[in-house]
Scaffold this motif. Structure first.
Motif, PDB file in Angstrom:
ATOM      1  N   SER A 137       0.855  -1.300  -0.151  1.00  0.00           N
ATOM      2  CA  SER A 137      -0.132   0.337  -0.222  1.00  0.00           C
ATOM      3  C   SER A 137       0.507   1.742  -0.344  1.00  0.00           C
ATOM      4  N   ARG A 141      -1.041   8.662  -1.205  1.00  0.00           N
ATOM      5  CA  ARG A 141      -1.783   7.928  -2.582  1.00  0.00           C
ATOM      6  C   ARG A 141      -1.303   8.817  -4.051  1.00  0.00           C
ATOM      7  N   PRO A 143      -1.984   7.881  -7.566  1.00  0.00           N
ATOM      8  CA  PRO A 143      -1.438   7.140  -8.267  1.00  0.00           C
ATOM      9  C   PRO A 143      -0.595   6.714  -9.303  1.00  0.00           C
ATOM     10  N   ASN A 146       3.223   7.021  -7.546  1.00  0.00           N
ATOM     11  CA  ASN A 146       2.789   5.466  -7.365  1.00  0.00           C
ATOM     12  C   ASN A 146       3.663   4.417  -8.265  1.00  0.00           C
ATOM     13  N   THR A 200       6.127   2.909  -1.689  1.00  0.00           N
ATOM     14  CA  THR A 200       4.649   2.203  -1.879  1.00  0.00           C
ATOM     15  C   THR A 200       5.448   0.637  -0.944  1.00  0.00           C
ATOM     16  N   ASP A 228      -8.003  -3.961  -1.032  1.00  0.00           N
ATOM     17  CA  ASP A 228      -7.025  -2.429  -1.648  1.00  0.00           C
ATOM     18  C   ASP A 228      -7.628  -2.679  -3.583  1.00  0.00           C
ATOM     19  N   SER A 230      -8.828  -1.265  -6.121  1.00  0.00           N
ATOM     20  CA  SER A 230      -8.302  -0.346  -6.715  1.00  0.00           C
ATOM     21  C   SER A 230      -7.132   0.737  -6.933  1.00  0.00           C
ATOM     22  N   TYR A 231      -5.857  -0.136  -5.876  1.00  0.00           N
ATOM     23  CA  TYR A 231      -4.512   0.361  -6.210  1.00  0.00           C
ATOM     24  C   TYR A 231      -3.667  -0.778  -6.699  1.00  0.00           C
ATOM     25  N   ILE A 234      -1.482  -1.379  -9.215  1.00  0.00           N
ATOM     26  CA  ILE A 234      -0.659  -0.800  -9.762  1.00  0.00           C
ATOM     27  C   ILE A 234       1.182  -1.756  -9.673  1.00  0.00           C
TER      28      ILE A 234
END
Length: 255
Positions: A137, A141, A143, A146, A200, A228, A230-231, A234
């Protein structure tokens, strides 16, 4: 090398990698663990030693343990593209099995942490109380930032791996580093963790993040919170991009 040899070697090697890497995260983050709050240095060295152990176990398949490594070696020409799906599928399965074993080994600590009075209040926190055991994580935040962090960190890892093949003997013959390469790679992972892991959590390996994230989503952990998703793209896309860039640069410079 047969597909079954690749499958067996990569599943077991990646399973041990994630067991030991996720294990050090559990040891540091979960209450009632003797290593509770041991800190980031312990995590960085723990992951480095996890890579070292997994790499020695998976030597028969070349010890990829990481789709980013597999992609880079395919671009470089060392791994047939036809073997890439077998490598990546085996690595994902191994990572999932390793995450399950972390849960088994630290079952009591998971229960102690997630049944604390404040656990229900932290359930919707991001990151939550046990997220770091399973997946990465960001601290901030953003994107794009990250993603760039993961690209840069993975570039360093992959370029360090690829350039091991440039080592020569006294007569100028390319000899590589052999088994010593696993140790060098492990130390590079420690260095990346200490230098570039802060933003990260340095996934630098798509299955190291995705496999345990899937397991987190299905395990019956009380007050575990969401996974999580949505992340989640990445730490998958970033390492693959970083690997492709590193392999492309290697081919331009020395291919």
């Amino acid at each position: 090398m047969s597909s079954s040899d690749i499958f067996t070697s990569e599943v077991i090697g990646t399973m041990v990698l994630v067991l030991l890497g996720g294990g050090v995260c559990a040891a540091v983050n979960l209450k009632r663990s003797k290593a509770f709050e041991a800190g980031w240095v312990a995590i960085a060295f723990g992951w480095g030693l996890a890579v070292l152990t997994g790499a020695y176990i998976a030597q028969p398949s070349g010890a990829h343990l990481n789709p980013a490594v597999t992609l880079a070696l395919a671009i470089k020409g060392d791994t047939p593209w036809s073997d890439v799906p077998v490598y990546m599928g085996s690595e994902l399965l191994g990572a999932m099995l390793g995450a399950v074993l972390v849960w088994v080994a630290y079952y009591g600590q998971f229960q102690a942490t997630l049944r604390e009075p404040d656990a229900a209040e932290l359930k919707n926190a991001n990151p939550g109380p046990v997220h770091g055991v399973f997946f990465t994580s960001p601290e901030v935040r953003k994107p794009l930032l990250n993603l760039l962090t993961e690209v840069v960190a993975t570039f360093v890892l992959i370029f360090a791996i690829l350039t091991q093949g440039l080592s020569k003997d006294v007569e100028g013959h390319v000899v590589g580093l052999g088994q010593l390469g696993a140790l060098i790679t492990a130390l590079v992972v420690v260095g990346i963790g200490l230098s570039l892991g802060g933003p990260t959590g340095y996934a630098i390996n798509p299955v190291r993040d995705l496999g345990p994230r899937i397991i987190h989503a299905v395990l019956p952990l009380p007050n575990k919170g969401g996974s999580d998703w949505s992340y989640a793209w990445i730490p998958v896309v970033g390492p693959l991009l970083g690997a492709a860039i590193a392999a492309g640069l290697y081919n331009v410079a020395w291919g």
